[in-house]
Design an enzyme around this catalytic site. Structure first.
Site, PDB file in Angstrom:
ATOM      1  N   ASP A 148       0.854  -1.175   0.000  1.00  0.00           N
ATOM      2  CA  ASP A 148       0.000   0.000   0.000  1.00  0.00           C
ATOM      3  C   ASP A 148       0.897   1.234   0.000  1.00  0.00           C
ATOM      4  O   ASP A 148       1.778   1.361   0.854  1.00  0.00           O
ATOM      5  CB  ASP A 148      -0.842  -0.010   1.290  1.00  0.00           C
ATOM      6  CG  ASP A 148      -2.316   0.183   1.033  1.00  0.00           C
ATOM      7  OD1 ASP A 148      -2.673   1.203   0.424  1.00  0.00           O
ATOM      8  OD2 ASP A 148      -3.102  -0.673   1.467  1.00  0.00           O
ATOM      9  N   ASP A 173      -3.068   4.291  -2.626  1.00  0.00           N
ATOM     10  CA  ASP A 173      -4.217   4.563  -1.766  1.00  0.00           C
ATOM     11  C   ASP A 173      -4.863   5.916  -2.080  1.00  0.00           C
ATOM     12  O   ASP A 173      -4.166   6.894  -2.341  1.00  0.00           O
ATOM     13  CB  ASP A 173      -3.691   4.565  -0.316  1.00  0.00           C
ATOM     14  CG  ASP A 173      -4.708   5.013   0.683  1.00  0.00           C
ATOM     15  OD1 ASP A 173      -5.610   4.227   0.986  1.00  0.00           O
ATOM     16  OD2 ASP A 173      -4.590   6.168   1.163  1.00  0.00           O
ATOM     17  N   GLU A 200      -6.481   3.095  -6.071  1.00  0.00           N
ATOM     18  CA  GLU A 200      -7.818   3.083  -5.466  1.00  0.00           C
ATOM     19  C   GLU A 200      -8.624   4.246  -6.050  1.00  0.00           C
ATOM     20  O   GLU A 200      -8.420   5.393  -5.678  1.00  0.00           O
ATOM     21  CB  GLU A 200      -7.713   3.219  -3.940  1.00  0.00           C
ATOM     22  CG  GLU A 200      -9.054   3.023  -3.262  1.00  0.00           C
ATOM     23  CD  GLU A 200      -9.139   3.584  -1.843  1.00  0.00           C
ATOM     24  OE1 GLU A 200     -10.149   3.333  -1.176  1.00  0.00           O
ATOM     25  OE2 GLU A 200      -8.213   4.302  -1.414  1.00  0.00           O
ATOM     26  N   HIS A 222     -10.882  -4.126   2.906  1.00  0.00           N
ATOM     27  CA  HIS A 222     -10.953  -3.710   4.314  1.00  0.00           C
ATOM     28  C   HIS A 222     -11.881  -2.523   4.540  1.00  0.00           C
ATOM     29  O   HIS A 222     -12.029  -2.070   5.662  1.00  0.00           O
ATOM     30  CB  HIS A 222      -9.537  -3.363   4.781  1.00  0.00           C
ATOM     31  CG  HIS A 222      -8.976  -2.182   4.040  1.00  0.00           C
ATOM     32  ND1 HIS A 222      -8.723  -2.197   2.685  1.00  0.00           N
ATOM     33  CD2 HIS A 222      -8.675  -0.929   4.454  1.00  0.00           C
ATOM     34  CE1 HIS A 222      -8.266  -1.025   2.310  1.00  0.00           C
ATOM     35  NE2 HIS A 222      -8.231  -0.241   3.362  1.00  0.00           N
ATOM     36  N   ASP A 223     -12.464  -2.004   3.479  1.00  0.00           N
ATOM     37  CA  ASP A 223     -13.378  -0.865   3.613  1.00  0.00           C
ATOM     38  C   ASP A 223     -14.841  -1.264   3.403  1.00  0.00           C
ATOM     39  O   ASP A 223     -15.724  -0.405   3.484  1.00  0.00           O
ATOM     40  CB  ASP A 223     -13.025   0.221   2.580  1.00  0.00           C
ATOM     41  CG  ASP A 223     -11.672   0.864   2.860  1.00  0.00           C
ATOM     42  OD1 ASP A 223     -11.294   0.970   4.046  1.00  0.00           O
ATOM     43  OD2 ASP A 223     -10.990   1.258   1.890  1.00  0.00           O
TER      44      ASP A 223
HETATM   45  C1  GLC Z   1      -8.264   4.592   1.812  1.00  0.00           C
HETATM   46  C2  GLC Z   1      -8.215   3.306   2.614  1.00  0.00           C
HETATM   47  C3  GLC Z   1      -9.118   3.410   3.801  1.00  0.00           C
HETATM   48  C4  GLC Z   1      -8.731   4.633   4.612  1.00  0.00           C
HETATM   49  C5  GLC Z   1      -8.802   5.876   3.734  1.00  0.00           C
HETATM   50  C6  GLC Z   1      -8.368   7.096   4.487  1.00  0.00           C
HETATM   51  O1  GLC Z   1      -9.511   4.754   1.237  1.00  0.00           O
HETATM   52  O2  GLC Z   1      -8.585   2.195   1.814  1.00  0.00           O
HETATM   53  O3  GLC Z   1      -9.043   2.268   4.616  1.00  0.00           O
HETATM   54  O4  GLC Z   1      -9.596   4.779   5.705  1.00  0.00           O
HETATM   55  O5  GLC Z   1      -7.957   5.686   2.630  1.00  0.00           O
HETATM   56  O6  GLC Z   1      -7.166   6.917   5.163  1.00  0.00           O
END
Ligand code: GLC
Ligand code: CA
Length: 540
Positions: free
Chosen positions: A103, A205, A276, A338-339
């Site tokens: 990540d 990310d 992402e 994980h989200d």
């Molecule tokens: C990304 C991650 C998420 C996190 C967000 C803010 O979207 O996937 O888990 O909470 O960034 O940090």
């Protein structure tokens, strides 16, 4: 870059996401660690049979957002290990002929990061411009109406210097100012650091949030009718997010990342980045590949995650992506991470198998989320057990349920940590029956289904690279498609329904796998699909 589409490792690999805090604890502090991932590599490479690991953040973090708020981008959180553990993990992964992507957090740092500590000291600080600062309006109100994705204003007043700083997520994650060339250089240098250590690539990310409107214009109101889920997002969904993310200048940043990543790529080790990107308009989504395919190798495709679980809708996502992909670009699919809530909780156990058959037989790189291979369900928590900052703001969006410890066996804490140790999130009590060990012993388990399917995919050039075409004329409640190469025609037939359906095939064939794990052999031209059954068939 080196081969025909479909042949590079990241195009034919199955990626498995490890959320390291929840995978395996080896020193009994209740937090999963890199050594734990190392100990479980045989499970991933041999027992399960995936090709690549995406490791969620392991960097030093005060845990305002569990690893996504980082104080040092070039180190390992001491609770999770050391750089030496990381190197050992990477070399063990490579020894198993697997790949590792990590990540890469690019949009924000922790508010404890030395850069931000320095930046907030004074308006004259040398690091001041590394973040997004703006003065209050005359009334003292925040500079504009931008909201944090987790709720509340995105602006936080810094009392010492009398200005607001901007945070797309928690207030402990100030956004970096990517318009400052020093920031850009420092962040690209982070990527260099890990590429030089030998990682095979990155999951970038919150890539979509990296750049915003330089004039800080207010977002306009969102007047479109809103779904119940969107309404629950509250204030955030009351705006159209035109100015607070996705500024077109971000494409230039992705080109810079791509050049950097390509400069570390060799024929032996092509590197790769997936971003992402939460965009559901295909024309907008494909822009992240770059006009000359010179940006992200892939933007994550979240189409299946939010899709209503109906055959027409799922078909629409697949055809939408297939149609939109520019020549030479490679697609991908995801069912969870994980989200998001757990797959088996969203769809139920039977449809979770169907979804896995879909994911692992489509044209495009699949990413599996840890625990979905045993059908892990959402964890349930009392209010004092909630850890996720978003969940604390709005329990409807809490992400702890999908982050409970991996369920290895029936021993206390599911084998994640020793008896008597309090795991950072309690294991789902169903670990007593739903666990890797028990499912390995059951020939028809979700785990054995997933393993078998992974082997089929691994040995099938048609599944990895073949063309996709929808099979028209599937009965109500079903969705079916071909995967073909010159020498082979496969059909995937999925019954989303609780009733038996008959699917006419162009010819008879051989059932390679059924979600029910109880049939093989020949099928006639009339394929009888039982309730919730999916089959992979080799025609001819
Ligand atoms: C990304 C991650 C998420 C996190 C967000 C803010 O979207 O996937 O888990 O909470 O960034 O940090
Ligand atoms: Ca630990």
């Amino acid at each position: 870059m080196f081969d025909a589409p479909g042949q590079l490792w990241w195009q034919h690999a199955v990626i498995y996401q490890v959320y390291p805090r929840s995978f395996q604890d080896t020193n009994n502090d209740g937090i999963g660690d890199l050594n734990g991932v190392l100990q479980r590599l045989d499970y991933l490479s041999e027992t399960l049979g995936v090709d690549a690991i995406w490791l969620s953040p392991f960097y030093p973090s005060p845990d305002a957002d569990f690893g996504y708020d980082i104080t040092d981008f070039k180190a390992v959180d001491p609770r999770l290990g050391t750089l030496e553990t990381f190197d050992a993990l990477l070399s063990e992964i490579h020894a198993r002929r697997m790949k590792l992507i990590i990540d890469l957090i690019v949009t924000y740092t922790s508010d404890q990061h030395p850069w931000f500590v320095e930046a907030r000291r004074s308006r004259q600080s040398a690091k001041r411009d590394w973040y997004m600062w703006a003065s209050p309006k005359q009334s003292g109100a925040p500079p504009n109406n931008w909201q944090s994705a987790f709720g509340g204003s995105g602006w936080e007043l810094d009392a010492t210097t009398g200005q607001y700083y901007y945070h797309s997520f928690t207030k402990h994650q100030p956004d970096l100012n990517w318009r400052n060339p020093e920031v850009r250089e420092a962040m690209l240098d982070v990527a260099r650091f890990w590429l030089a250590r030998g990682v095979d690539g990155f999951r970038i990310d919150a890539a979509h949030w990296i750049l915003k409107d330089p004039d800080l214009r207010d977002n306009p109101p969102n007047t479109a009718p809103r779904s119940p889920v969107a309404r629950a997002l509250g204030e955030y969904d009351s705006q159209l997010h035109l100015y607070d993310k996705g500024h077109s200048d971000c494409h230039e940043v992705f080109r810079a990342y791509r050049q950097l990543i390509d400069s570390y790529s060799t024929a032996d080790q092509p590197r790769f980045a997936v971003g992402e990107i939460h965009i559901f308009d295909w024309q907008e989504w494909v822009k992240f590949y770059g006009e000359r395919l010179d940006e992200l190798h892939m933007p994550y495709n979240f189409g299946l995650v939010g899709a209503a679980w109906q055959p027409e809708v799922v078909r629409g996502v697949v055809e939408g992506m297939e149609r939109a992909l520019p020549a030479g670009a490679w697609g991908n699919y995801v069912l969870g991470n994980h989200d998001e809530p757990r797959l088996a909780s969203r769809l139920g156990a039977e449809q979770a198998r169907l979804a896995t058959l879909l994911l692992l037989t489509l044209r495009g790189t699949p990413t599996l989320y840890y625990g979905d291979e045993i059908g892990m369900l959402n964890g349930e928590f009392t209010p004092d057990q909630i850890r996720d900052p978003w969940g604390k703001n709005n329990p409807l969006f809490g992400r702890d349920p999908a982050r409970t410890p991996m369920q290895w066996d029936a021993s206390p804490n599911g084998g994640f940590c020793a008896e008597g140790v309090a795991a950072w999130l309690p294991a789902n009590p169903d670990y007593a029956t739903r666990n890797v060990e028990a499912q390995l012993a059951d020939p028809r388990s979700m785990l054995n289904f997933t393993r078998h399917l992974l082997r089929l995919r691994q040995n099938s050039r048609t599944l990895q690279q073949g063309a996709y075409r929808t099979l028209e004329g599937a009965p109500q409640g079903c969705y079916a498609y071909y995967r073909t190469t010159a020498g082979e025609r496969l059909v995937v037939a999925l019954n989303f329904n609780g009733r038996e359906q008959v699917l006419p095939l162009p010819s008879g064939g051989r059932v390679l796998i059924s979600t029910h794990m109880d049939r093989g052999g020949r099928t006639e031209r009339e394929l009888r699909l039982r309730a919730h059954e999916g089959c992979l068939i080799a025609l001819g």
